[in-house]
Enzyme design. Sequence first.
Site, PDB file in Angstrom:
ATOM      1  N   LYS A 236      -2.534   1.283  14.964  1.00  0.00           N
ATOM      2  CA  LYS A 236      -2.147  -0.114  15.187  1.00  0.00           C
ATOM      3  C   LYS A 236      -1.579  -0.354  16.605  1.00  0.00           C
ATOM      4  O   LYS A 236      -2.362  -0.367  17.541  1.00  0.00           O
ATOM      5  CB  LYS A 236      -1.241  -0.579  14.052  1.00  0.00           C
ATOM      6  CG  LYS A 236      -1.999  -0.407  12.712  1.00  0.00           C
ATOM      7  CD  LYS A 236      -1.417  -1.056  11.499  1.00  0.00           C
ATOM      8  CE  LYS A 236      -2.446  -1.026  10.373  1.00  0.00           C
ATOM      9  NZ  LYS A 236      -2.112  -0.228   9.218  1.00  0.00           N
TER      10      LYS A 236
ATOM     11  N   ASP B  52       4.555   8.629   8.362  1.00  0.00           N
ATOM     12  CA  ASP B  52       3.393   7.838   8.722  1.00  0.00           C
ATOM     13  C   ASP B  52       3.910   6.573   9.396  1.00  0.00           C
ATOM     14  O   ASP B  52       4.347   5.627   8.748  1.00  0.00           O
ATOM     15  CB  ASP B  52       2.574   7.503   7.471  1.00  0.00           C
ATOM     16  CG  ASP B  52       1.393   6.589   7.790  1.00  0.00           C
ATOM     17  OD1 ASP B  52       1.302   6.107   8.936  1.00  0.00           O
ATOM     18  OD2 ASP B  52       0.578   6.349   6.883  1.00  0.00           O
TER      19      ASP B  52
ATOM     20  N   TYR C 191       0.451   3.683   1.621  1.00  0.00           N
ATOM     21  CA  TYR C 191      -0.942   3.785   2.061  1.00  0.00           C
ATOM     22  C   TYR C 191      -1.009   4.652   3.306  1.00  0.00           C
ATOM     23  O   TYR C 191      -0.223   4.460   4.236  1.00  0.00           O
ATOM     24  CB  TYR C 191      -1.499   2.394   2.365  1.00  0.00           C
ATOM     25  CG  TYR C 191      -2.954   2.384   2.791  1.00  0.00           C
ATOM     26  CD1 TYR C 191      -3.960   2.740   1.895  1.00  0.00           C
ATOM     27  CD2 TYR C 191      -3.321   2.021   4.082  1.00  0.00           C
ATOM     28  CE1 TYR C 191      -5.299   2.729   2.279  1.00  0.00           C
ATOM     29  CE2 TYR C 191      -4.655   1.998   4.473  1.00  0.00           C
ATOM     30  CZ  TYR C 191      -5.637   2.352   3.572  1.00  0.00           C
ATOM     31  OH  TYR C 191      -6.963   2.336   3.956  1.00  0.00           O
TER      32      TYR C 191
END
Length: 429
Positions: free
Chosen positions: A267, A239, A144
């Site tokens: 995050k 990522d 993702y």
Amino acid sequence: MIYQRSSQLFAEAKKYIPGGVNSPVRAFNAVGGEPIFIKEAKGAYLYDEDGNQFIDYINSWGPMILGHAHPKVIDALIEKAKKGTSFGTPTEIETEIAKLAVKMVPNIDQIRMVNSGTEACMSAVRLARGYTKRDKIIKFAGCYHGHSDTFLIQAGSGAVTFGEPNSPGVTQGTAKDTLLANYNDIENVKQIVSENQNEIACIILEPVAGNMGCIPPKGDFLQQLRQVCDENGILLIFDEVMTGFRLAQGGAQELFEIKADIMTFGKVIGGGLPVGAFAARQEIMDHLAPLGSVYQAGTLSGNPLAMAAGLKMLQELHQQPEIYQSINEKTAYLREGLQKVLTENEVTFTINQIGSMISVHFSDQEMKDFESAKSGNNERFKKFFHGMLKEGVYIAPSAFETWFISEAVSYGDLDFTIEAARKVTADGF
Ligand SMILES: *Cc1c(COP(=O)(O)O)cnc(C)c1O
């Protein structure tokens, strides 16, 4: 537990917000039932609107690595807020956090702040395309990278050369430039690269996959990807939205000793505020506006409040590197405890754990890619999720999510969690 007030709030929310939530996975669709409305959180615990307490293993899907409402982060936010919340001009704190990030993360000279992981990945791919003057990208099934069009491509088995959009609204035109590969399958990647010579701008991946459960790279998969990229003029994008500042100060690059060309963050870097970032060596970042021609911008990018929370978070991690050992040991302890009780209860399972990321799969297969992740018994997972919740343990409401361990969780909390898993998976599970 009683969820009366949560239930009322959800009914009201559904009238004014699509599905009652501002991000779909919060809606409990994968596990059934209604979402719980959280009122406040402190340290390792969440408290809901009905007064129930939970040990939290979601940690806002990753950011709260030090636990909730960390006093230093909160103080930094309060002090900053008193001085105004947004100016749309450069501020000193943006350089402070950039300087510290460049110090902590190997192999980057500059970093650009954005407002989410989605934006970071979207911008990183645009930069890679602008830099290489190529259009196509390779992504892996089950990875993702946020919800921008390029990444919302159906996961297919085997070598898929033409992606199918997996959301209405993503055009075939966009999908055709996203080539799908299987995670941990280097031969598959090599084949796609050879079929698309001089057309591929970048390979983007989660260096430890965290969005199909936790699936670490096998053997020398990352080294091999590096090599394929070098041989073909392709940029390697890690990522690190999930792994950055979590698996180590320098994220997966440090842990695996692999250099990526562009890294994306989110995050943890925002300390609980909406922040994303992407970073690379100077020569690549020079292509970004206003220096270069690859455009990228944001009204609230580098926002003072977001930077204050992020900077304090990174400072804490930088000043106390022993935190990483501590959370890794706690997570290993949890894995061993869960393995023990699930084995005693004769449950079929596979647990993957690396650093402070862990996931439990109700399957006997080795978890190495999206296909194996899908083999998990979802009915079992639903039962497990709701059972744990009832015991006061909050894990992510989907079998395809990773649990995150925060430094605020105590060994007492871990023992409580293991004991809850013993009860939940006992007779008849
Ligand atoms: C969460 C996540 C994103 C998206 O970040 P948002 O802030 O939700 O847009 C991208 N990549 C990975 C690996 C993620 O875990």
